[in-house]
Write a protein that holds these residues in place. Structure first.
Motif, PDB file in Angstrom:
ATOM      1  N   TRP A   5     -33.393 -94.137  -3.604  1.00  0.00           N
ATOM      2  CA  TRP A   5     -32.114 -93.708  -3.023  1.00  0.00           C
ATOM      3  C   TRP A   5     -31.587 -94.828  -2.133  1.00  0.00           C
ATOM      4  CZ3 TRP A   5     -31.380 -87.881  -1.923  1.00  0.00           C
ATOM      5  CH2 TRP A   5     -30.044 -87.593  -1.604  1.00  0.00           C
ATOM      6  N   ASN A   6     -30.281 -95.022  -2.192  1.00  0.00           N
ATOM      7  CA  ASN A   6     -29.659 -96.040  -1.344  1.00  0.00           C
ATOM      8  C   ASN A   6     -28.474 -95.427  -0.616  1.00  0.00           C
ATOM      9  OD1 ASN A   6     -28.937 -98.407  -0.134  1.00  0.00           O
ATOM     10  ND2 ASN A   6     -28.180 -99.411  -1.975  1.00  0.00           N
ATOM     11  N   ASN A   7     -28.568 -95.369   0.695  1.00  0.00           N
ATOM     12  CA  ASN A   7     -27.461 -94.922   1.535  1.00  0.00           C
ATOM     13  C   ASN A   7     -26.698 -96.149   2.018  1.00  0.00           C
ATOM     14  OD1 ASN A   7     -27.662 -91.875   2.149  1.00  0.00           O
ATOM     15  ND2 ASN A   7     -29.771 -92.565   2.449  1.00  0.00           N
ATOM     16  N   GLU A  39     -27.345 -93.136 -15.342  1.00  0.00           N
ATOM     17  CA  GLU A  39     -26.586 -92.217 -14.492  1.00  0.00           C
ATOM     18  C   GLU A  39     -26.837 -92.557 -13.036  1.00  0.00           C
ATOM     19  OE1 GLU A  39     -26.437 -87.827 -15.180  1.00  0.00           O
ATOM     20  OE2 GLU A  39     -27.774 -88.337 -16.836  1.00  0.00           O
ATOM     21  N   MET A  40     -25.779 -92.522 -12.235  1.00  0.00           N
ATOM     22  CA  MET A  40     -25.920 -92.722 -10.796  1.00  0.00           C
ATOM     23  C   MET A  40     -25.468 -91.457 -10.082  1.00  0.00           C
ATOM     24  SD  MET A  40     -27.074 -94.808  -8.558  1.00  0.00           S
ATOM     25  CE  MET A  40     -27.076 -96.467  -9.217  1.00  0.00           C
ATOM     26  N   LEU A  41     -26.426 -90.772  -9.459  1.00  0.00           N
ATOM     27  CA  LEU A  41     -26.106 -89.613  -8.637  1.00  0.00           C
ATOM     28  C   LEU A  41     -25.565 -90.114  -7.302  1.00  0.00           C
ATOM     29  CD1 LEU A  41     -29.399 -87.595  -9.260  1.00  0.00           C
ATOM     30  CD2 LEU A  41     -27.204 -87.256 -10.400  1.00  0.00           C
ATOM     31  N   GLY A  42     -24.521 -89.473  -6.797  1.00  0.00           N
ATOM     32  CA  GLY A  42     -23.946 -89.951  -5.549  1.00  0.00           C
ATOM     33  C   GLY A  42     -23.340 -88.845  -4.721  1.00  0.00           C
ATOM     34  N   ASN A  43     -23.478 -88.981  -3.386  1.00  0.00           N
ATOM     35  CA  ASN A  43     -22.716 -88.144  -2.464  1.00  0.00           C
ATOM     36  C   ASN A  43     -21.917 -89.073  -1.571  1.00  0.00           C
ATOM     37  OD1 ASN A  43     -25.609 -88.495  -1.409  1.00  0.00           O
ATOM     38  ND2 ASN A  43     -24.515 -87.967   0.478  1.00  0.00           N
ATOM     39  N   ASP A  83     -21.471 -94.205   1.035  1.00  0.00           N
ATOM     40  CA  ASP A  83     -21.603 -94.316  -0.426  1.00  0.00           C
ATOM     41  C   ASP A  83     -23.094 -94.260  -0.707  1.00  0.00           C
ATOM     42  OD1 ASP A  83     -22.261 -95.448  -2.886  1.00  0.00           O
ATOM     43  OD2 ASP A  83     -21.463 -97.416  -2.399  1.00  0.00           O
ATOM     44  N   THR A  84     -23.558 -93.193  -1.315  1.00  0.00           N
ATOM     45  CA  THR A  84     -24.974 -93.149  -1.636  1.00  0.00           C
ATOM     46  C   THR A  84     -25.158 -93.178  -3.133  1.00  0.00           C
ATOM     47  OG1 THR A  84     -25.410 -90.801  -1.937  1.00  0.00           O
ATOM     48  CG2 THR A  84     -25.188 -91.568   0.308  1.00  0.00           C
ATOM     49  N   GLY A  85     -26.195 -93.838  -3.539  1.00  0.00           N
ATOM     50  CA  GLY A  85     -26.494 -93.912  -4.964  1.00  0.00           C
ATOM     51  C   GLY A  85     -27.966 -93.661  -5.218  1.00  0.00           C
ATOM     52  N   MET A  86     -28.231 -92.857  -6.240  1.00  0.00           N
ATOM     53  CA  MET A  86     -29.608 -92.581  -6.626  1.00  0.00           C
ATOM     54  C   MET A  86     -29.695 -92.639  -8.139  1.00  0.00           C
ATOM     55  SD  MET A  86     -32.212 -89.621  -5.369  1.00  0.00           S
ATOM     56  CE  MET A  86     -31.052 -88.289  -5.466  1.00  0.00           C
ATOM     57  N   GLY A  87     -30.417 -93.615  -8.652  1.00  0.00           N
ATOM     58  CA  GLY A  87     -30.578 -93.751 -10.093  1.00  0.00           C
ATOM     59  C   GLY A  87     -31.272 -92.520 -10.657  1.00  0.00           C
ATOM     60  N   PHE A  88     -30.583 -91.823 -11.548  1.00  0.00           N
ATOM     61  CA  PHE A  88     -31.098 -90.555 -12.050  1.00  0.00           C
ATOM     62  C   PHE A  88     -32.402 -90.747 -12.816  1.00  0.00           C
ATOM     63  CE2 PHE A  88     -30.811 -87.266 -15.547  1.00  0.00           C
ATOM     64  CZ  PHE A  88     -31.203 -86.198 -14.754  1.00  0.00           C
TER      65      PHE A  88
END
Length: 877
Positions: free
Chosen positions: A210-212, A90-94, A234-239
């Motif tokens: 976390w990657n912004n 899962e990739m959490l993203g805002n 595009d931000t991604g955070m490996g759940f």
């Protein structure tokens, strides 16, 4: 916090920051030809960044199902051997689409991690892009200055393009990024070495969380960069990694996401999971690796099936089959589980994700059934592979690289399993030869998949494409927005995008329109129409001389109308199937053109002839009723749900949808395809075949309108021809009489063959030859009936005893070698009929065979040396 609470906290946090929470797109990338699977959080949102589509909000957040198993992002072979690689994750993203930028993205990521998840600040480090002179990209001073508000200077680390410039592929949106890393080592280890030295150093306990990504550029095919229309985030955070950090455990696999699956495997196999890893633990256990592989691969397989991709031998389906088979190999080889087990675990997985990805639980019976059938099939293949190993022709006690690769490619044997079995037999395996064969296959696949995609040449800056093909099949005075060339396998395609088009792009099972365009007075054929995310792309036979001329479009009317017949008929068929077979029936795929109606659906048994007749009756009844099409365009999806519209699992629906209704009480589906205005235009529906295409999936093929008329006409001609041959107007009685005559003649033939064999038996007794105390009969027989030859061999063995009987025969110009050996010679002298026929067939008959030690047969393609093969039996005695 539990994993569910961690996920909910993320979504609630960004909802409080005025982000719209959007659902995960299906894990299968159906609308993006550059991907098989969604491999990052931003992949389904690519068109928003490129300006091809308007996002539902300038701020969104989500948790996206992702899969990395092929291409550039391939984690498959690492899974199980460390604590952080996964296939499905899962990739959490805002996301910000031209709204907030670096200031807010950095502030909110720090706030969520430290104030809400309570990750200690002294365990966090951040990185920024240090710039790249070759591409004239400067140091990211803005991100650096923002971070100084929250962390000390010594915790802000600068890295180059490899670490801090994010690109999703060779082309597409990209930009500098700023990562947050967390040091999860023990306090004692942290005291020995500063964590900043281990950031981006592949330390398994100092990891990016976390990657912004600050989307500023679009990478073009010539590798140059252009500014995007609007700067975005595009931000991604490996759940899985986040859960590890928040729960304070040693690896992703130690979080509560995995415990229910490990518990089941431990209970089922009787082997405890002890969380050991190669490279970290001297006494690491293969059983631990196997459990991680099985649990991880179950997630990948279950969610892709739920999203509509079934295991198969091509494309995305082949990837899923490979993942499933890798899981089976591991539980078979290392957990000593010899029966299907993944299907038993799927309901546990569905329950764990029931609050976020509801599609799996809603289809769990179907998903489990598909997995079960795939497991059973591959376990049979594994058994066949073991038999293949038993029959390998091994030279100098070494399994060749080619043989090891055959076991891998055909039977799914990983190299380590082949090595393990070989070791038990005292054999070596040519590992270098295996690697060479594997690399050769990869190179072939790479060349087959190679595609050169040119950049879009933009003529007009408009981003919106208007499709008018629901209402008209001609459009005048359109103009070209952009064009490009695509070269694949030596063939060049010319692709253009218009501002306004009547050409339907392939989708929803319906083929793309063809036809012609006039650029001024120049006529050019439209070979196909495709969709790339939301872009309607026309494939032309050539580019026009004047790309800025007004474009007049003409869809092939006959093809479109016949295709509409078939598409509307599938809606009537779908409703009839659910009415006759049950509401468990769900569409699983379709293919619709002007000649073909193919419809795949979930159902677990063959559809009976009575059910087929009833389905046909209902569909044709609805055609005769001439039901008017009710079409609702741009309908809010909630309104469609309330109206009871059929929604298909695995489809990505937007905020507004198109609803197609043929009688509200009968058929109402969400659909973007083209349909008849009244069902009467379909004319007639004739079901032509019903078959299985995968576990739990049936396929119906049918014809409509002129196609149905031609089909019935051909059947009538065939029936009349058969009547003429049988000289009977009553077909059933004529065929029955023919069958009775055939049975009588077969019995007569068998009697004559047996008489011939009995006569031969008497004469063959006189040909017995004594060889080392063994009764040998070796001759070529004038028989061509394999059963009669086998019976003769057994009868002579009973009469003579202590015998080797070798018969050659020819049937349809093909040789057959049959050998029968008395049981006492098998036991006392070690004679083996199977080994004999294999060697003799290979040497004399250009063939092969096998069987048991006391009886075996072999065939081939060359009968010229059959007598030599029979004579050579003597040398074995």
């Amino acid at each position: 916090m539990t994993s569910r609470e961690i996920r909910r906290q993320f979504l609630d946090f960004f909802a409080s920051k005025e982000h719209k929470i959007i659902p995960s797109a299906p894990i299968v990338a159906k609308a993006d030809p550059t991907l098989l699977f969604i491999n990052s959080g931003m992949a389904p949102l690519k068109d928003f960044f490129l300006g091809n589509q308007t996002p539902p909000s300038k701020r969104v957040a989500d948790t996206q199902k992702c899969l990395r198993v092929s291409g550039k992002h391939n984690d498959l072979e690492d899974v199980g051997f460390d604590g952080y690689h996964h296939t499905m994750f899962e990739m959490l993203g805002n996301w910000s689409f031209g709204d907030y930028f670096k200031k807010e993205a950095i502030q909110w990521s720090w706030e969520l991690l430290t104030d809400y998840y309570k990750i200690p600040k002294d365990r966090l480090y951040v990185s920024v892009f240090k710039g790249d002179a070759a591409e004239n990209l400067p140091f990211d001073q803005e991100a650096h200055d923002e971070w100084k508000k929250y962390v000390s200077e010594d915790r802000i680390l600068a890295f180059g393009k490899k670490e801090n410039f994010w690109e999703m592929g060779d082309q597409g949106p990209c930009g500098p990024c700023s990562e947050i890393h967390v040091d999860l080592r023990s306090d004692a280890e942290r005291a020995k070495r500063d964590g900043r030295e281990l950031v981006n150093a592949d330390d398994p306990n100092v990891i990016e969380v976390w990657n912004n990504v600050f989307m500023q550029f679009n990478r073009k095919a010539d590798r140059s960069l252009e500014e995007l229309p609007a700067k975005s985030v595009d931000t991604g955070m490996g759940f899985e990694r986040l859960c590890r950090a928040v729960q304070g455990v040693a690896s992703n696999y130690d979080t509560d996401l995995w415990r229910p699956l490990f518990k089941f495997l431990s209970d089922y196999s009787g082997i405890a999971y002890t969380a050991t890893y190669p490279g970290l633990d001297a006494d690491w256990k293969k059983t631990d690796v196997a459990m991680r592989v099985v649990a991880d691969h179950l997630r990948a397989v279950s969610f892709t099936i739920a999203d509509g991709e079934l295991p198969s031998n091509t494309g995305a389906g082949y990837v899923i089959r490979r993942i499933l088979r890798r899981a089976v190999r591991y539980y078979y080889s290392f957990l000593d589980i010899k029966e299907p087990v993944l299907h038993r675990m799927a309901p546990i997985l569905a329950e764990e994700f029931s609050d976020v990805f509801t599609e799996l639980k809603a289809q769990i019976d179907f998903v489990s059934r598909v997995i079960l059938e795939e497991e059973k099939s591959f376990l049979r293949t594994l058994e066949s592979g073991l038999k293949r190993i038993e029959n390998l022709e091994v030279q100098q006690n070494t399994v060749s690289g080619a043989q090891a690769f055959e076991l891998f490619d055909t039977y799914g044997f990983p190299f380590d399993l082949t090595s393990l079995i070989a070791k038990e037999k005292g054999w070596m395996v040519d590992e270098e030869g295996f690697k060479a064969a594997l690399q050769e296959q990869k190179e072939r696949s790479r060349k087959d998949a190679a595609k050169e995609v040119g950049d879009w040449t933009v003529l007009n800056g408009d981003s919106d494409v208007e499709f008018v093909g629901y209402d008209v099949l001609e459009a005048r005075s359109s103009y070209v927005l952009k064009y490009r060339t695509v070269t694949a396998k030596g063939q060049t395609q010319y692709q253009i995008v218009l501002n306004r088009t009547p050409f339907y792009p392939e989708g929803g099972g319906q083929v793309g329109d063809t036809g012609k365009m006039f650029f001024g007075t120049e006529e050019i054929k439209v070979l196909d129409t495709k969709k790339e995310n939301t872009l309607v792309i026309h494939l032309l036979e050539k580019l026009p001389a004047d790309l800025e001329a007004p474009v007049h479009c003409y869809v092939d009317v006959r093809k479109r109308r016949l295709t509409e017949n078939n598409h509307s008929a599938t809606h009537l068929l779908h409703a009839a199937l659910r009415q006759v077979l049950g509401t468990h029936v769900q569409q699983k795929g379709s293919y619709l053109d002007e000649q073909t109606l193919r419809f795949d659906f979930a159902h677990f048994q063959k559809v009976s002839e009575d059910e087929i007749a009833e389905i046909e009756r209902i569909v044709n009844e609805k055609i005769r009723e001439n039901i008017a099409l009710e079409e609702a365009r741009a309908l809010p999806i909630e309104d469609a749900r309330k109206a009871g519209a059929m929604m298909l699992f695995g489809e990505k629906y937007g905020e507004s949808v198109r609803m197609i209704t043929f009688d509200p009480a009968y058929s109402r589906e969400l659909c973007g395809g083209c349909h008849v205005s009244h069902t009467g235009k379909i004319g007639y529906f004739k079901l032509t075949s019903e078959s299985a295409v995968a576990a739990g999936v049936r396929r119906i093929e049918a014809v409509t309108a002129a196609g149905a008329e031609a089909y019935v006409g051909a059947l009538e001609l065939e029936v009349n021809a058969i009547k003429s041959v049988l000289k009977s107007r009553d077909l059933a009685k004529g065929v029955e009489a023919l069958q009775e005559e055939n049975k009588r003649l077969q019995k007569e033939t068998e009697r004559l063959v047996q008489e011939q064999a009995n006569g031969l038996r008497d004469s063959l007794r006189n040909t017995v030859k004594q060889v080392n105390g063994v009764n040998l009969i070796a001759t070529v027989l004038p028989l061509n009936d394999a059963n009669a030859i086998k019976t003769l061999a057994y009868e002579l063995d009973r009469e003579l005893g202590n015998a080797v009987i070798a018969f050659g025969s020819v049937s349809n110009e093909k040789p057959l070698l049959t050998i029968k050996i008395s049981d006492n010679l098998v036991q006392e002298k070690g004679l083996n009929a199977g080994a004999m026929v294999r060697e003799l067939a290979q040497k004399f008959l250009k063939g092969g065979g096998g069987g048991q030690a006391f009886f075996a047969t072999a065939g081939g393609s060359d009968a010229t040396q059959l007598a030599d093969a029979v004579a050579a039996v003597e040398k074995f005695i």
